[in-house]
Design a protein around this motif. Structure first.
Motif, PDB file in Angstrom:
ATOM      1  N   ALA A 181       9.872 -41.150 -13.552  1.00 16.58           N
ATOM      2  CA  ALA A 181       8.522 -41.279 -14.078  1.00 16.58           C
ATOM      3  C   ALA A 181       8.080 -39.908 -14.585  1.00 16.58           C
ATOM      4  O   ALA A 181       8.321 -38.891 -13.942  1.00 16.58           O
ATOM      5  CB  ALA A 181       7.584 -41.793 -12.989  1.00 16.58           C
ATOM      6  N   ALA A 182       7.466 -39.889 -15.744  1.00 16.28           N
ATOM      7  CA  ALA A 182       7.054 -38.613 -16.331  1.00 16.28           C
ATOM      8  C   ALA A 182       5.902 -38.832 -17.297  1.00 16.28           C
ATOM      9  O   ALA A 182       5.741 -39.916 -17.860  1.00 16.28           O
ATOM     10  CB  ALA A 182       8.221 -37.935 -17.047  1.00 16.28           C
ATOM     11  N   ILE A 183       5.135 -37.769 -17.485  1.00 14.72           N
ATOM     12  CA  ILE A 183       4.056 -37.783 -18.467  1.00 14.72           C
ATOM     13  C   ILE A 183       3.911 -36.376 -19.019  1.00 14.72           C
ATOM     14  O   ILE A 183       4.034 -35.387 -18.292  1.00 14.72           O
ATOM     15  CB  ILE A 183       2.725 -38.280 -17.844  1.00 14.72           C
ATOM     16  N   HIS A 184       3.708 -36.308 -20.339  1.00 20.13           N
ATOM     17  CA  HIS A 184       3.502 -35.018 -20.999  1.00 20.13           C
ATOM     18  C   HIS A 184       2.370 -35.201 -21.989  1.00 20.13           C
ATOM     19  O   HIS A 184       2.430 -36.087 -22.854  1.00 20.13           O
ATOM     20  CB  HIS A 184       4.775 -34.559 -21.707  1.00 20.13           C
ATOM     21  N   LEU A 185       1.343 -34.364 -21.885  1.00 21.67           N
ATOM     22  CA  LEU A 185       0.141 -34.503 -22.700  1.00 21.67           C
ATOM     23  C   LEU A 185      -0.065 -33.264 -23.566  1.00 21.67           C
ATOM     24  O   LEU A 185       0.248 -32.141 -23.150  1.00 21.67           O
ATOM     25  CB  LEU A 185      -1.092 -34.722 -21.807  1.00 21.67           C
ATOM     26  N   GLU A 186      -0.585 -33.475 -24.760  1.00 22.50           N
ATOM     27  CA  GLU A 186      -0.929 -32.387 -25.674  1.00 22.50           C
ATOM     28  C   GLU A 186      -2.440 -32.172 -25.642  1.00 22.50           C
ATOM     29  O   GLU A 186      -3.218 -33.130 -25.587  1.00 22.50           O
ATOM     30  CB  GLU A 186      -0.477 -32.718 -27.101  1.00 22.50           C
ATOM     31  N   GLY A 187      -2.838 -30.893 -25.671  1.00 19.90           N
ATOM     32  CA  GLY A 187      -4.258 -30.570 -25.602  1.00 19.90           C
ATOM     33  C   GLY A 187      -4.922 -30.578 -26.968  1.00 19.90           C
ATOM     34  O   GLY A 187      -4.303 -30.266 -27.988  1.00 19.90           O
ATOM     35  N   ASN A 188      -6.201 -30.916 -26.971  1.00 18.03           N
ATOM     36  CA  ASN A 188      -6.995 -30.922 -28.195  1.00 18.03           C
ATOM     37  C   ASN A 188      -8.420 -30.494 -27.845  1.00 18.03           C
ATOM     38  O   ASN A 188      -9.006 -30.987 -26.874  1.00 18.03           O
ATOM     39  CB  ASN A 188      -7.002 -32.316 -28.826  1.00 18.03           C
ATOM     40  N   GLU A 194      -5.983 -22.179 -28.209  1.00 11.70           N
ATOM     41  CA  GLU A 194      -5.129 -22.659 -29.290  1.00 11.70           C
ATOM     42  C   GLU A 194      -4.452 -23.951 -28.855  1.00 11.70           C
ATOM     43  O   GLU A 194      -3.790 -23.989 -27.812  1.00 11.70           O
ATOM     44  CB  GLU A 194      -4.064 -21.612 -29.655  1.00 11.70           C
ATOM     45  N   THR A 195      -4.620 -24.994 -29.667  1.00  9.32           N
ATOM     46  CA  THR A 195      -4.083 -26.303 -29.270  1.00  9.32           C
ATOM     47  C   THR A 195      -3.090 -26.874 -30.275  1.00  9.32           C
ATOM     48  O   THR A 195      -2.655 -28.019 -30.117  1.00  9.32           O
ATOM     49  CB  THR A 195      -5.239 -27.311 -29.095  1.00  9.32           C
ATOM     50  N   ASP A 196      -2.709 -26.105 -31.275  1.00 11.07           N
ATOM     51  CA  ASP A 196      -1.762 -26.623 -32.260  1.00 11.07           C
ATOM     52  C   ASP A 196      -0.333 -26.235 -31.890  1.00 11.07           C
ATOM     53  O   ASP A 196      -0.097 -25.312 -31.115  1.00 11.07           O
ATOM     54  CB  ASP A 196      -2.098 -26.112 -33.661  1.00 11.07           C
ATOM     55  N   ASP A 197       0.635 -27.005 -32.418  1.00 15.88           N
ATOM     56  CA  ASP A 197       2.065 -26.705 -32.253  1.00 15.88           C
ATOM     57  C   ASP A 197       2.504 -26.650 -30.790  1.00 15.88           C
ATOM     58  O   ASP A 197       3.354 -25.845 -30.408  1.00 15.88           O
ATOM     59  CB  ASP A 197       2.434 -25.381 -32.934  1.00 15.88           C
ATOM     60  N   GLY A 198       1.941 -27.502 -29.963  1.00 12.85           N
ATOM     61  CA  GLY A 198       2.376 -27.588 -28.574  1.00 12.85           C
ATOM     62  C   GLY A 198       2.124 -26.346 -27.742  1.00 12.85           C
ATOM     63  O   GLY A 198       2.856 -26.074 -26.790  1.00 12.85           O
ATOM     64  N   LYS A 199       1.090 -25.608 -28.077  1.00 15.98           N
ATOM     65  CA  LYS A 199       0.809 -24.386 -27.333  1.00 15.98           C
ATOM     66  C   LYS A 199       0.050 -24.655 -26.037  1.00 15.98           C
ATOM     67  O   LYS A 199       0.078 -23.822 -25.113  1.00 15.98           O
ATOM     68  CB  LYS A 199      -0.004 -23.418 -28.212  1.00 15.98           C
ATOM     69  N   THR A 200      -0.653 -25.769 -25.983  1.00 15.05           N
ATOM     70  CA  THR A 200      -1.413 -26.118 -24.781  1.00 15.05           C
ATOM     71  C   THR A 200      -1.010 -27.518 -24.349  1.00 15.05           C
ATOM     72  O   THR A 200      -1.125 -28.463 -25.139  1.00 15.05           O
ATOM     73  CB  THR A 200      -2.936 -26.047 -25.068  1.00 15.05           C
TER      74      THR A 200
END
Length: 255
Positions: free
Chosen positions: A97-104, A242-248
């Motif tokens: 089980a896994a989860i990966h979230l991107e910030g905005n 900074e929330t672009d390009d998987g930075k957060t």
């Protein structure tokens, strides 16, 4: 065949004395043919019986072998089918089980500071194995060991602070992961880190050019979590985030 024929009597010996002569009559050709056919049929029957008695054990063994091979093939196919299903079940049971979230981050319409929103299903973000995102929080699907991680990247405008609008001379940055569990009934801090931006000394893991300071705060550790626990993050200086390009990003995976 033998028949009897009476020869005429000798006149000198009298009428009472007669000579009997035996004459053999040969059977007809039709009868001989019938007898030959009957003998041939009997011989063929006897030969067939002997051949059947001779080859019967081998035929029986061959039939048993073919039957055994057929049964073995069916068992093999059944076993292969079972193995395939078993393999699929094993893969599914071992899938983590896994989860990966991107910030905005976006400011509110009134210009006030908004909040960091976690997004699933966009970019590299995903969720599997029962994880879900509710109310900007990660919900733990099962009790067990999990690796929790998160990163926030910042770009801060720096300056000496002598002139108005020249930038900031010292900015504290912080990033924290909170856990809410039903057993405690309150939130507890899992991980946190604090950095200082725009320092006079250059940062080893950052970049300072006199006008901008770039760095990231990364958190990651193993925890035993309970089913239904909820994880959230808290980050300051969102306007510098900074929330672009998987930075957060923010994620959890089962061990």
């Amino acid at each position: 065949m033998v028949s009897h024929t009476t020869a005429p009597g000798d006149v000198e010996r009298g009428l009472d004395e007669r000579m009997v002569v035996l004459v053999e009559k040969k059977p007809s050709a039709g009868r001989l043919c019938k007898m030959s056919v009957a003998i041939l049929v009997v011989a063929l029957c006897l030969g067939g019986i002997l051949l059947l008695a001779w080859f019967w054990p081998g035929l029986k063994q061959s039939g048993q072998t073919e039957s055994g091979q057929t049964e073995a093939m069916l068992q093999t196919k059944s076993a292969e089918k079972t193995d395939h299903h078993s393999t699929l079940r094993q893969i599914s049971s071992k899938a983590k089980a896994a989860i990966h979230l991107e910030g905005n981050y976006e400011e509110d319409d009134d210009g006030s500071q908004g909040r960091l929103e976690w997004k699933s299903g966009q970019g590299q973000a995903f969720a599997q194995g029962g994880f879900r995102l509710e109310g900007n929080k990660i919900v733990i699907p099962h009790t067990g060991l999990y690796f929790v991680y998160s990163q926030s990247s910042f770009r801060v405008s720096c300056g000496d602070g002598d002139e108005e609008g020249a930038g900031q001379s010292h900015v504290p940055l912080s990033h924290r992961v909170w856990r809410y569990t039903n057993s405690l009934g309150k939130e507890a801090s899992l991980m946190n880190a604090v950095r200082s931006a725009c320092q006079n000394a250059p940062q080893e893991d950052g970049f300072r050019d006199g006008q901008g300071w770039y760095n990231a705060i990364y958190l990651g550790a193993v925890f035993k979590l309970n089913k239904g626990d909820r994880l959230r993050t808290e980050t300051n200086q969102l306007s510098e985030l900074e929330t672009d390009d998987g930075k957060t990003f923010f994620g959890v995976f089962a061990l």
